[in-house]
Design a protein around this motif. Sequence first.
Motif, mmCIF file in Angstrom:
data_model
loop_
_atom_site.group_PDB
_atom_site.id
_atom_site.type_symbol
_atom_site.label_atom_id
_atom_site.label_comp_id
_atom_site.label_asym_id
_atom_site.label_seq_id
_atom_site.Cartn_x
_atom_site.Cartn_y
_atom_site.Cartn_z
ATOM 1 N N GLY A 89 0.702 -1.270 -0.075
ATOM 2 C CA GLY A 89 -0.104 0.072 0.212
ATOM 3 C C GLY A 89 1.015 1.262 0.043
ATOM 4 N N LEU A 90 2.032 1.155 0.581
ATOM 5 C CA LEU A 90 2.966 2.359 0.488
ATOM 6 C C LEU A 90 3.262 2.876 -0.913
ATOM 7 N N ASN A 91 3.419 1.988 -1.845
ATOM 8 C CA ASN A 91 3.986 2.259 -3.171
ATOM 9 C C ASN A 91 2.618 3.432 -3.687
ATOM 10 N N ASP A 92 1.557 2.927 -3.417
ATOM 11 C CA ASP A 92 0.370 3.485 -3.800
ATOM 12 C C ASP A 92 0.361 5.116 -3.154
ATOM 13 N N VAL A 93 0.487 5.145 -1.726
ATOM 14 C CA VAL A 93 0.465 6.412 -0.995
ATOM 15 C C VAL A 93 1.531 7.367 -1.728
ATOM 16 N N LEU A 94 2.687 6.530 -2.121
ATOM 17 C CA LEU A 94 3.615 7.617 -2.597
ATOM 18 C C LEU A 94 3.241 8.406 -3.903
ATOM 19 N N ARG A 95 2.250 7.851 -4.602
ATOM 20 C CA ARG A 95 1.594 8.529 -6.006
ATOM 21 C C ARG A 95 0.708 9.683 -5.567
ATOM 22 N N PRO A 96 0.873 10.706 -6.397
ATOM 23 C CA PRO A 96 0.154 11.974 -6.141
ATOM 24 C C PRO A 96 -1.486 11.841 -6.008
ATOM 25 N N ARG A 97 -1.851 10.909 -6.836
ATOM 26 C CA ARG A 97 -3.218 10.652 -7.250
ATOM 27 C C ARG A 97 -3.638 9.391 -6.535
ATOM 28 N N CYS A 98 -3.346 9.217 -5.205
ATOM 29 C CA CYS A 98 -3.638 7.983 -4.626
ATOM 30 C C CYS A 98 -5.164 7.902 -4.126
ATOM 31 N N ASP A 99 -5.678 6.851 -4.464
ATOM 32 C CA ASP A 99 -7.247 6.693 -4.153
ATOM 33 C C ASP A 99 -7.154 5.852 -2.876
ATOM 34 N N ILE A 100 -6.992 6.559 -1.732
ATOM 35 C CA ILE A 100 -6.774 5.759 -0.408
ATOM 36 C C ILE A 100 -7.951 5.009 -0.001
ATOM 37 N N GLU A 101 -9.115 5.240 -0.689
ATOM 38 C CA GLU A 101 -10.376 4.307 -0.322
ATOM 39 C C GLU A 101 -10.235 3.110 -0.991
ATOM 40 N N LEU A 102 -9.826 3.371 -2.163
ATOM 41 C CA LEU A 102 -9.496 1.858 -2.980
ATOM 42 C C LEU A 102 -8.381 0.916 -2.323
ATOM 43 N N VAL A 103 -7.373 1.805 -1.896
ATOM 44 C CA VAL A 103 -6.132 1.157 -1.318
ATOM 45 C C VAL A 103 -6.695 0.403 -0.092
ATOM 46 N N GLU A 104 -7.379 0.922 0.814
ATOM 47 C CA GLU A 104 -7.930 0.403 1.636
ATOM 48 C C GLU A 104 -8.773 -0.817 1.606
ATOM 49 N N ALA A 105 -9.737 -0.834 0.641
ATOM 50 C CA ALA A 105 -10.531 -1.848 -0.123
ATOM 51 C C ALA A 105 -9.519 -3.107 -0.362
ATOM 52 N N LYS A 106 -8.640 -2.689 -1.100
ATOM 53 C CA LYS A 106 -7.565 -3.733 -1.566
ATOM 54 C C LYS A 106 -6.959 -4.474 -0.430
ATOM 55 N N LEU A 107 -6.543 -3.701 0.567
ATOM 56 C CA LEU A 107 -5.686 -4.235 1.614
ATOM 57 C C LEU A 107 -6.916 -5.113 2.595
ATOM 58 N N ARG A 108 -7.826 -4.618 2.734
ATOM 59 C CA ARG A 108 -8.864 -5.403 3.507
ATOM 60 C C ARG A 108 -9.029 -6.707 2.733
ATOM 61 N N SER A 109 -9.301 -6.615 1.510
ATOM 62 C CA SER A 109 -9.634 -7.886 0.633
ATOM 63 C C SER A 109 -8.382 -8.865 0.594
ATOM 64 N N CYS A 110 -6.991 -8.402 0.783
ATOM 65 C CA CYS A 110 -5.889 -9.318 0.965
ATOM 66 C C CYS A 110 -6.089 -10.129 2.271
ATOM 67 N N LEU A 111 -6.411 -9.124 3.354
ATOM 68 C CA LEU A 111 -6.286 -9.720 4.610
ATOM 69 C C LEU A 111 -7.293 -10.796 4.674
ATOM 70 N N GLU A 112 -8.587 -10.627 4.106
ATOM 71 C CA GLU A 112 -9.719 -11.440 4.308
ATOM 72 C C GLU A 112 -9.339 -12.646 3.645
ATOM 73 N N GLN A 113 -8.667 -12.630 2.434
ATOM 74 C CA GLN A 113 -8.185 -13.925 1.834
ATOM 75 C C GLN A 113 -7.091 -14.675 2.482
ATOM 76 N N LEU A 114 -6.511 -13.917 3.380
ATOM 77 C CA LEU A 114 -5.244 -14.644 3.957
ATOM 78 C C LEU A 114 -5.568 -15.257 5.484
ATOM 79 N N ALA A 115 -6.427 -14.407 6.021
ATOM 80 C CA ALA A 115 -6.709 -14.900 7.513
ATOM 81 C C ALA A 115 -7.449 -16.208 7.598
ATOM 82 N N THR A 116 -6.906 -17.064 8.176
ATOM 83 C CA THR A 116 -7.514 -18.424 8.496
ATOM 84 C C THR A 116 -7.285 -18.557 9.912
ATOM 85 N N GLU A 117 -8.128 -19.691 10.468
ATOM 86 C CA GLU A 117 -7.722 -19.989 11.969
ATOM 87 C C GLU A 117 -6.258 -20.659 12.049
#
Length: 274
Positions: A89-117
């Motif tokens: 996500g930090l590479n996204d933040v470095l860019r001038p026109r970062c869509d932070i809501e999209l970055v948050e959604a993508k990061l949340r999706s990553c975690l939801e796919q990886l988080a298991t018991e």
Amino acid sequence: MDFTTLSARQGKLMVSVGDSFTEGMCDDTLPDGTFRGWADRVAERLAQDDPQLRYANLAVRGKLIGQIERDQVPLAASMDADVITLAGGLNDVLRPRCDIELVEAKLRSCLEQLATEKATVVMFLPTDPRRRMRGSQRLMPNTHRLMKLVEGFAETHGVVVVDLFSARVFDDPRLWAEDRLHLSPEGHRRVAEAVLQALGAEEGFDWRAGLPPARPAPWFRARRQDLRWIRIYLLPWIGRRLTGKSSGDGRPAKRPEPTLVADATSNPAADATS
């Protein structure tokens, strides 16, 4: 899961996903031409208690969080890992026109796919750039949003959060490579120890402790270093942004298949704090 319980589980699998931070950019170079990196160092330490530990590192430099979600996370999720490190996500933040809501959604999706018991997921609060990088204040609103999101994951998903942001030792330029963007070998050593301690391992050393005082560089030498940095690193980086290119274009994952640490690193017995 605490470190004792984690260490007792034999035949574990550790998988790391992310960008240049996790690829290990600017750490020591291994015989195969790849960088060692903090994730390798953590795997090496875990392998001391579990010689059958397998390790995969899917990280590729320059990747945005959407690319990590698309190209790395599904593969990592299919591996049924015991330990997963996720940084992005930090590479996204470095860019001038970062869509932070999209970055948050993508990061949340990553975690939801990886988080298991089964999996212990490790994420990060990034280092604070304000005291070492001029102009970085503009990055802070989006950086703080990502940090708040990750801290929330600790509560909702039991993520192990490694707090690099509050560690003032990362203000020291000696923890950074010549490009001023990636960690030096000492920086990777510190992050590896931070990860291990966050997992509950016995303290190897105080990773937050400052380095011995350094003699200030003469003014003319510092300015010459600034000019060299602009020519070799900053201008090419700007050029890639303008052309839509990335340093990771066409580059394969660092270690795409889980292999024994003895086969995946050149120094499998090395302590992560060495």
